[in-house]
Design an enzyme around this catalytic site. Structure first.
Site, PDB file in Angstrom:
ATOM      1  CG  HIS A  67      -0.787  10.498  -2.632  1.00 48.78           C
ATOM      2  ND1 HIS A  67       0.389   9.795  -2.788  1.00 48.78           N
ATOM      3  CD2 HIS A  67      -0.503  11.496  -1.739  1.00 48.78           C
ATOM      4  CE1 HIS A  67       1.339  10.342  -2.045  1.00 48.78           C
ATOM      5  NE2 HIS A  67       0.821  11.362  -1.381  1.00 48.78           N
TER       6      HIS A  67
ATOM      7  CG  HIS B 168       5.829   8.731  -2.944  1.00 45.42           C
ATOM      8  ND1 HIS B 168       5.462   8.210  -1.720  1.00 45.42           N
ATOM      9  CD2 HIS B 168       4.751   8.600  -3.745  1.00 45.42           C
ATOM     10  CE1 HIS B 168       4.217   7.781  -1.792  1.00 45.42           C
ATOM     11  NE2 HIS B 168       3.745   8.014  -3.007  1.00 45.42           N
TER      12      HIS B 168
ATOM     13  CD  GLU C 290       5.676   3.645   0.948  1.00 51.32           C
ATOM     14  OE1 GLU C 290       4.545   3.745   0.419  1.00 51.32           O
ATOM     15  OE2 GLU C 290       6.352   2.598   0.913  1.00 51.32           O
TER      16      GLU C 290
ATOM     17  CB  SER D 106      -5.732   6.446  -2.605  1.00 54.16           C
ATOM     18  OG  SER D 106      -5.233   6.688  -3.908  1.00 54.16           O
TER      19      SER D 106
ATOM     20  CB  CYS E  55       1.603  -3.611   0.156  1.00 54.59           C
ATOM     21  SG  CYS E  55       0.408  -2.723  -0.846  1.00 54.59           S
TER      22      CYS E  55
ATOM     23  CB  SER F  99       3.107   5.962  -6.290  1.00 54.36           C
ATOM     24  OG  SER F  99       3.888   4.886  -6.696  1.00 54.36           O
ATOM     25  CG  ASN F 100      -1.860   2.727  -5.750  1.00 53.60           C
ATOM     26  OD1 ASN F 100      -2.887   2.229  -6.205  1.00 53.60           O
ATOM     27  ND2 ASN F 100      -1.909   3.756  -4.892  1.00 53.60           N
TER      28      ASN F 100
ATOM     29  CB  CYS G 219      -0.229   1.680   5.542  1.00 56.48           C
ATOM     30  SG  CYS G 219      -0.595  -0.059   5.222  1.00 56.48           S
TER      31      CYS G 219
HETATM   32  O1  10E Z   1       1.116   7.482  -4.052  1.00 58.34           O
HETATM   33  P1  10E Z   1       0.733   6.193  -3.385  1.00 58.34           P
HETATM   34  O2  10E Z   1       0.314   5.136  -4.310  1.00 58.34           O
HETATM   35  O3  10E Z   1       1.838   5.743  -2.475  1.00 58.34           O
HETATM   36  O4  10E Z   1      -0.444   6.533  -2.380  1.00 58.34           O
HETATM   37  P2  10E Z   1      -2.039   6.483  -2.450  1.00 58.34           P
HETATM   38  O5  10E Z   1      -2.481   7.331  -1.329  1.00 58.34           O
HETATM   39  O6  10E Z   1      -2.560   6.748  -3.783  1.00 58.34           O
HETATM   40  O7  10E Z   1      -2.404   4.960  -2.117  1.00 58.34           O
HETATM   41  C1  10E Z   1      -2.213   4.410  -0.854  1.00 58.34           C
HETATM   42  C2  10E Z   1      -0.816   4.049  -0.633  1.00 58.34           C
HETATM   43  C3  10E Z   1      -0.093   4.411   0.439  1.00 58.34           C
HETATM   44  C4  10E Z   1      -0.647   5.060   1.619  1.00 58.34           C
HETATM   45  C5  10E Z   1       1.359   4.127   0.486  1.00 58.34           C
HETATM   46  N1  10E Z   1       1.645   2.807   0.758  1.00 58.34           N
HETATM   47 FE1  SF4 Z   2      -0.788  -0.087   2.942  1.00 57.23          FE
HETATM   48 FE2  SF4 Z   2      -0.369  -1.157   0.550  1.00 57.23          FE
HETATM   49 FE3  SF4 Z   2      -2.456   0.338   0.951  1.00 57.23          FE
HETATM   50 FE4  SF4 Z   2      -0.051   1.407   0.930  1.00 57.23          FE
HETATM   51  S1  SF4 Z   2      -1.104   0.479  -0.797  1.00 57.23           S
HETATM   52  S2  SF4 Z   2      -1.703   1.864   2.347  1.00 57.23           S
HETATM   53  S3  SF4 Z   2       1.120  -0.220   1.875  1.00 57.23           S
HETATM   54  S4  SF4 Z   2      -2.042  -1.629   1.955  1.00 57.23           S
END
Ligand code: 10E
Ligand code: SF4
Length: 345
Positions: free
Chosen positions: A55, A138, A140, A281, A208, A237-238, A110
């Site tokens: 994302h 979402h 996931e 990401s 994680c 999300s993160n 992942c």
């Molecule tokens: O929206 P998320 O935080 O889940 O995804 P992101 O692509 O920003 O960060 C990587 C996280 C993944 C792929 C889900 N565990």
């Molecule tokens: Fe994997 Fe965590 Fe990264 Fe998501 S945020 S892709 S679960 S290591």
């Protein structure tokens, strides 16, 4: 750049940046992005990707420029073509529809997301009611819930706990999305346990290591900061959780930006200390852009606030390694620091 703790004499007025570490790419994102790059290099175009591989706008735009074709669903992919599943994972129904179209799939889910899928499968087999803490819609959550739709119900927040209905309160387990706020999730679990005292925990943390580490680092620097800037996309999300954690941990203000151009001058007015971090990401180049933007605005001193060191690296998806081997190419990867970041678009 010096590595220090954020403590400083109260009278200090030097404008400074506190740079969180760890920040940015996690092992799962790194693996997924490299998987698309390698697939393009090895097989040439077209390489289709279901949903955003991760994302992040910048990553998706850059891979699109290199020839990746992003689609929403398998039925948009021509029969027999090559399709990469994103790092967020897919449900068995999506796998089945890809198989029905004879697609050559590369699974960039992942491994830490796959671990949660396996938990769902196992608890469903044992006929538990599975409470999946996560955000409806979402990708996931759709993938994990899709492993056992008849056993899983999604709990979005502590406020939803009262609406949960289970078949047998003695046989209930919770699992979670990997990228949630640790504190909010623990609050949801606390309330669930009030209602279901026999509630079983997952065998190991589902949130994680990368999500947890980035939140711990931001918690450490936030109390010192007038403003915390989180680099990350709106659907990450993160990344969005990092803004919330910064505010809950004492930052006076916190903003999410995709890139430095989104930083408003007024956010920096009167500020002495600016915290900077990025979601899992986010390529480091975007963070460095923000740091140099801040330097241009008088925040020339940069102190790294490190709360953990990460060296986890996952091997590439199995199908891709087989393809690389058949093409006589290297399947092992150099350490991340030794590789080039995605160029800026
Ligand atoms: O929206 P998320 O935080 O889940 O995804 P992101 O692509 O920003 O960060 C990587 C996280 C993944 C792929 C889900 N565990
Ligand atoms: Fe994997 Fe965590 Fe990264 Fe998501 S945020 S892709 S679960 S290591």
């Amino acid at each position: 750049m010096s590595v220090t703790s954020p403590e400083r004499p109260a009278e200090t007025t030097t404008k400074r940046v506190l740079l969180a570490a760890p920040r940015g790419y996690c092992a799962g994102v790194d693996r997924a992005v490299v998987a698309v790059e390698k697939a393009l290099e090895t097989y040439g175009t077209p390489v289709y990707v279901r949903k955003e591989i991760v994302h992040n706008k910048h990553v998706v735009e850059t891979l699109r420029e290199r020839g990746a074709i992003f689609v929403n669903e398998t039925d948009e992919v021509p029969e027999g073509a090559r399709l990469v599943f994103s790092a967020h994972g897919v449900s068995p129904a999506v796998r089945a529809s890809a198989e029905a179209r004879s697609l050559e799939t590369i699974d960039a889910t992942c491994p830490l997301v796959t671990k949660v899928h396996k938990e769902a499968v196992r608890f469903a087999k044992d006929d538990y009611d599975i409470l999946l803490i996560g955000h409806t819609g979402h990708e996931e959550v759709e993938g994990t819930a899709g492993e056992a739709p008849e056993h899983v119900q999604v709990v979005n927040s502590p406020d939803e706990v009262d609406q949960v209905v289970v078949r047998d309160p003695a046989k209930v387990v919770w699992i979670s999305q990997t990228t949630l706020s640790v504190d909010e999730t623990m609050e949801t679990v606390r309330r669930l346990r009030e209602r279901f005292p026999s509630l079983q925990d997952p065998p190991s943390d589902d949130i994680c290591y990368a999500t947890q580490n980035r939140q711990v680092a931001v918690k450490k620097l936030a109390p010192e900061c007038d403003v915390v800037i989180v680099v990350g996309s709106a659907n990450s999300s993160n990344s969005v959780r990092l803004v919330e954690v910064a505010l809950q941990s004492g930052a006076r203000a916190s903003y999410r930006v995709d890139r430095k151009a989104e930083i408003k001058d007024e956010w920096l007015e009167g500020a002495t200390t600016v915290g900077v971090t990025s979601g899992a990401s986010v390529p480091e180049i975007l963070v460095q852009d923000v740091v140099s933007h801040l330097a241009d605005h008088g925040f020339g001193s940069v102190e790294e606030v490190r709360t953990a060191t990460e060296d986890l690296m996952f091997s590439l998806p199995r199908e891709l390694r087989a393809g690389l081997k058949a093409a006589g190419e290297e399947t092992k990867r150099p350490r991340r620091e030794a590789r080039k970041e995605l160029p800026q678009v």
